[in-house]
Motif scaffolding. Structure first.
Motif, PDB file in Angstrom:
ATOM      1  N   GLU A 447       0.847  -1.198   0.000  1.00  0.00           N
ATOM      2  CA  GLU A 447       0.000   0.000   0.000  1.00  0.00           C
ATOM      3  C   GLU A 447       0.874   1.236   0.000  1.00  0.00           C
ATOM      4  OE1 GLU A 447      -2.428  -0.394   3.381  1.00  0.00           O
ATOM      5  OE2 GLU A 447      -3.575  -2.098   2.612  1.00  0.00           O
ATOM      6  N   THR A 448       0.499   2.228  -0.808  1.00  0.00           N
ATOM      7  CA  THR A 448       1.279   3.467  -0.913  1.00  0.00           C
ATOM      8  C   THR A 448       0.837   4.523   0.079  1.00  0.00           C
ATOM      9  OG1 THR A 448      -0.218   4.347  -2.609  1.00  0.00           O
ATOM     10  CG2 THR A 448       1.640   2.993  -3.357  1.00  0.00           C
ATOM     11  N   GLY A 449      -0.369   4.383   0.634  1.00  0.00           N
ATOM     12  CA  GLY A 449      -0.873   5.387   1.563  1.00  0.00           C
ATOM     13  C   GLY A 449      -1.498   6.584   0.877  1.00  0.00           C
ATOM     14  N   ARG A 450      -1.575   6.588  -0.427  1.00  0.00           N
ATOM     15  CA  ARG A 450      -2.196   7.685  -1.172  1.00  0.00           C
ATOM     16  C   ARG A 450      -3.494   7.185  -1.821  1.00  0.00           C
ATOM     17  NH1 ARG A 450       3.110   7.749  -2.905  1.00  0.00           N
ATOM     18  NH2 ARG A 450       2.455   6.884  -4.921  1.00  0.00           N
ATOM     19  N   VAL A 451      -4.374   8.141  -2.104  1.00  0.00           N
ATOM     20  CA  VAL A 451      -5.643   7.815  -2.763  1.00  0.00           C
ATOM     21  C   VAL A 451      -5.432   7.836  -4.270  1.00  0.00           C
ATOM     22  CG1 VAL A 451      -8.041   8.487  -3.134  1.00  0.00           C
ATOM     23  CG2 VAL A 451      -6.992   8.744  -0.872  1.00  0.00           C
ATOM     24  N   PHE A 468      -9.584   4.484  -4.668  1.00  0.00           N
ATOM     25  CA  PHE A 468      -9.178   3.446  -3.742  1.00  0.00           C
ATOM     26  C   PHE A 468      -7.767   3.752  -3.268  1.00  0.00           C
ATOM     27  CE2 PHE A 468      -7.981   2.226  -7.987  1.00  0.00           C
ATOM     28  CZ  PHE A 468      -6.708   1.697  -7.871  1.00  0.00           C
ATOM     29  N   GLU A 469      -7.330   3.075  -2.252  1.00  0.00           N
ATOM     30  CA  GLU A 469      -5.988   3.295  -1.721  1.00  0.00           C
ATOM     31  C   GLU A 469      -4.961   2.706  -2.699  1.00  0.00           C
ATOM     32  OE1 GLU A 469      -3.369   2.591   2.360  1.00  0.00           O
ATOM     33  OE2 GLU A 469      -5.398   1.793   2.165  1.00  0.00           O
ATOM     34  N   GLY A 470      -3.992   3.565  -3.117  1.00  0.00           N
ATOM     35  CA  GLY A 470      -3.039   3.137  -4.112  1.00  0.00           C
ATOM     36  C   GLY A 470      -2.168   1.988  -3.638  1.00  0.00           C
ATOM     37  N   VAL A 471      -1.823   1.083  -4.574  1.00  0.00           N
ATOM     38  CA  VAL A 471      -0.983  -0.065  -4.264  1.00  0.00           C
ATOM     39  C   VAL A 471      -0.002  -0.260  -5.412  1.00  0.00           C
ATOM     40  CG1 VAL A 471      -2.699  -1.232  -2.841  1.00  0.00           C
ATOM     41  CG2 VAL A 471      -2.640  -1.672  -5.293  1.00  0.00           C
ATOM     42  N   THR A 472       1.132  -0.846  -5.076  1.00  0.00           N
ATOM     43  CA  THR A 472       2.105  -1.291  -6.084  1.00  0.00           C
ATOM     44  C   THR A 472       2.155  -2.809  -6.050  1.00  0.00           C
ATOM     45  OG1 THR A 472       3.918  -1.116  -4.500  1.00  0.00           O
ATOM     46  CG2 THR A 472       3.468   0.809  -5.890  1.00  0.00           C
TER      47      THR A 472
END
Length: 487
Positions: A447-451, A468-472
C-alpha cells in the motif's frame, strides 16, 4: 389443577413438561415430544433414578408414547391439528396452572412488601372509583390527584433532582411484577380452552337438531360471530385486550422494561428472573395471539358446520352406525374364526370416477430435442450474442495478467492505478479493476498510503470514476496462468 399435582408421578410429569414446553414453544409436534420425553426417561433410568429409596417406582412403566397418551387422558396434555395435517401436543389450562404453582414453589418465596401492598391499595382505590357514581366525589379525587402532581412538578423544577429509590425497594417491586406476570399464561390458556369448549357445544347442538333448523342456524351463527362475548372468560379477556392490545402500549412496556434492566439493582436478580422481566412483553403478545387463534378457529369451525349442516344426512349416518353396532353385537358371540360376514347392504358405495387402465411405459426417457438457432435481431451485426454477454461478464484474468506484466517491464514492479489507466478500453471495465486488484493481492502488493483515482469504461461506452488506496504490485515469478480464469 390440584388433582393433577396430587397424582403419583406428578413431580416427574412437571419436570418433563417444563423441559419440553417453554414460552418460546407452546406447542410441540407429537413425534418430537415422544422423542424428547423418551430420551429424558432413558437418561433418568441410566443414572439410577428409576426407583425411590423406599423401593417404590419413580418412573412409570411404558414408552414415551404410552405415557403421553395417559397424560392426555387425565388432562395434562391436549392434542390438536395445526396447519392442516400436523398433530401437536399443547399443555391444558390445568397443566399450565400446575406448572406455574410448581415454579413458584421452587422459586423465591412471596412475601408482604411495600410494592405488593401498594398494588392492593391501588386496585381497591380504582375499584372504589369505578363503583362510586357520585360526580362531586370523583371531581374532588381528581383535584387532589392534580394537586399532588403539580406539587411534584414544582419540586422538580425547583430542585432539579429526583429522589432515588433504594435497591431493596426496587427488588421488591420487581418481584411483585414477576408474581403478576406468572399468572398470565394460565389465564390465557383458560380463555383459549373456554373458546374451544364453546365451539364443541355449538357443533354438538347443531348436530342434535332438536330445534327448528332456521332458529338454530340463526342463533349459533350470531354466537360464532361474537364468540368472545359468549363466555365469562371471553368477556374478561376482551376487557384486558382493550388495555394491552394497543401496539403503542406494548412498545411503551418494552421501553420501560429496558429502562429497568439497565438499572444496577437488576444485577442482584437471578438470571432466570432477569430473563422473565425481559420477556414480559413477548409473553403477553404470545398469550393474546393464542387466544385470537382459538377465537378464529372456533369461528371457522362453527361457520363451516353451519354451511355444511345437513340434518337428513347426519340422521342417516347415525342410523347406519347404530345398525352396524347392533349387527356386530349379535354376530360376534356366535361366530368362529374364518366365518364369512354378510355385508351391510345399506352402506353407501364409494363413487369412483375413473381408474387407470394402463401402466406407465418402462422405456428410458428420450433426451430433449436440440435447441434451434435463434436470431436475436441485432441490427448492427458486428457483435455476436455470446460476445455481447462475454463483454458484460466477469474479469478477463489472463489478459489483465499479461498487460500487468508488460507494463511492469524488467523491474517487475508497477503502480496498479497507472497500469489500469494504460490498459485498452476492452479490459478497462469496472469489473476488470476488481480482477486487477485480486491479481495484485495474490501476487503480493504494497500500500502506498495515497488515494488513487481511475476511470473505467463500460461496454456501452459510459464511464465511471473509482477511488481506492493506491498499491504497487510485484510480478516476478507470477507469470503462470491463474487457476481461476473466468473468461
Amino acid at each position: 389443577m390440584l388433582d393433577l399435582l396430587h397424582r403419583r408421578y406428578a413431580p416427574l410429569v412437571v419436570s418433563l413438561l417444563s423441559l419440553v414446553f417453554t414460552p418460546e414453544r407452546p406447542t410441540v409436534p407429537v413425534a418430537e415430544a415422544h422423542t424428547e420425553i423418551g430420551d429424558a426417561l432413558d437418561q433418568l433410568r441410566a443414572r439410577g433414578y428409576e426407583h425411590h429409596a423406599d423401593g417404590t417406582r419413580a418412573i412409570p412403566l411404558g414408552t414415551a408414547r404410552e405415557l403421553c397418551r395417559q397424560w392426555a387422558d387425565v388432562g395434562w396434555l391436549k392434542r390438536q391439528i395445526v396447519d392442516g395435517d400436523v398433530e401437536v401436543y399443547q399443555l391444558s389450562a390445568h397443566a399450565v396452572g400446575a406448572l406455574e404453582v410448581a415454579g413458584r414453589a421452587g422459586g423465591a418465596r412471596a412475601r408482604i412488601s411495600q410494592s405488593r401492598v401498594r398494588t392492593l391499595l391501588d386496585a381497591v382505590e380504582q375499584l372504589a372509583q369505578d363503583a362510586d357514581p357520585d360526580v362531586l366525589v370523583r371531581m374532588s379525587r381528581l383535584d387532589a390527584q392534580v394537586r399532588r402532581l403539580q406539587d411534584e412538578l414544582a419540586r422538580l423544577q425547583r430542585t432539579g433532582t429526583v429522589e432515588e429509590v433504594g435497591d431493596d425497594v426496587l427488588l421488591e417491586e420487581a418481584e411483585n411484577v414477576l408474581h403478576l406476570v406468572r399468572e398470565l399464561p394460565a389465564d390465557f390458556a383458560r380463555v383459549a380452552e373456554s373458546l374451544r369448549a364453546m365451539q364443541r357445544d355449538v357443533v354438538t347442538a347443531l348436530r342434535q337438531d332438536e330445534r327448528p333448523s332456521g332458529d338454530v342456524l340463526r342463533e349459533y351463527l350470531e354466537r360464532g360471530q361474537q364468540v368472545m362475548e359468549s363466555t365469562p372468560e371471553g368477556r374478561a379477556f376482551s376487557g384486558a385486550l382493550r388495555l394491552i392490545g394497543d401496539p403503542q402500549r406494548i412498545d411503551e412496556l418494552s421501553d420501560q422494561l429496558d429502562v429497568v434492566l439497565r438499572h444496577r439493582f437488576t444485577s442482584r436478580l437471578p438470571r432466570q428472573q432477569r430473563a422473565e422481566l425481559r420477556d414480559v412483553a413477548r409473553r403477553i403478545e404470545q398469550g393474546v395471539a393464542e387466544v385470537i387463534k382459538a377465537q378464529r378457529q372456533a369461528s371457522h369451525v362453527i361457520a363451516t358446520q353451519v354451511r355444511n349442516h345437513d340434518p337428513l344426512r347426519d340422521r342417516q349416518v347415525d342410523e347406519l352406525l347404530r345398525e352396524v353396532m347392533v349387527g356386530l353385537q349379535a354376530w360376534v358371540p356366535t361366530t368362529r374364526r374364518g366365518q364369512d360376514v354378510d355385508p351391510v347392504r345399506r352402506l353407501p358405495v364409494a363413487e369412483v370416477a375413473h381408474l387407470r387402465q394402463t401402466t406407465s411405459t418402462l422405456r428410458d426417457p428420450e433426451p430433449p430435442a436440440p435447441l434451434e438457432a435463434w436470431d436475436d435481431g441485432d441490427d448492427d451485426g458486428d457483435t455476436e450474442p455470446d460476445g455481447v454477454a462475454r463483454e458484460w461478464g466477469g474479469p478477463h484474468y489472463a489478459e489483465l495478467r499479461e498487460h500487468l506484466a508488460a507494463y511492469a517491464g524488467p523491474s517487475g514492479e508497477a503502480d496498479l492505478a497507472a497500469a489500469f489507466g494504460a490498459a485498452p478500453e476492452r479490459i478497462r471495465r469496472p469489473v476488470d479493476l476488481l480482477g486487477l486488484l485480486e491479481i495484485a493481492h495474490r501476487d503480493g502488493m504494497e500500500e502506498t498510503g495515497r488515494v488513487a483515482l481511475v476511470e473505467a469504461v463500460r461496454p456501452d461506452g459510459s464511464r465511471r470514476r473509482f477511488a481506492f488506496e493506491g498499491v504497487t504490485v510485484r510480478t516476478h515469478g507470477r507469470h503462470e496462468k491463474d487457476g481461476t480464469d473466468h473468461e
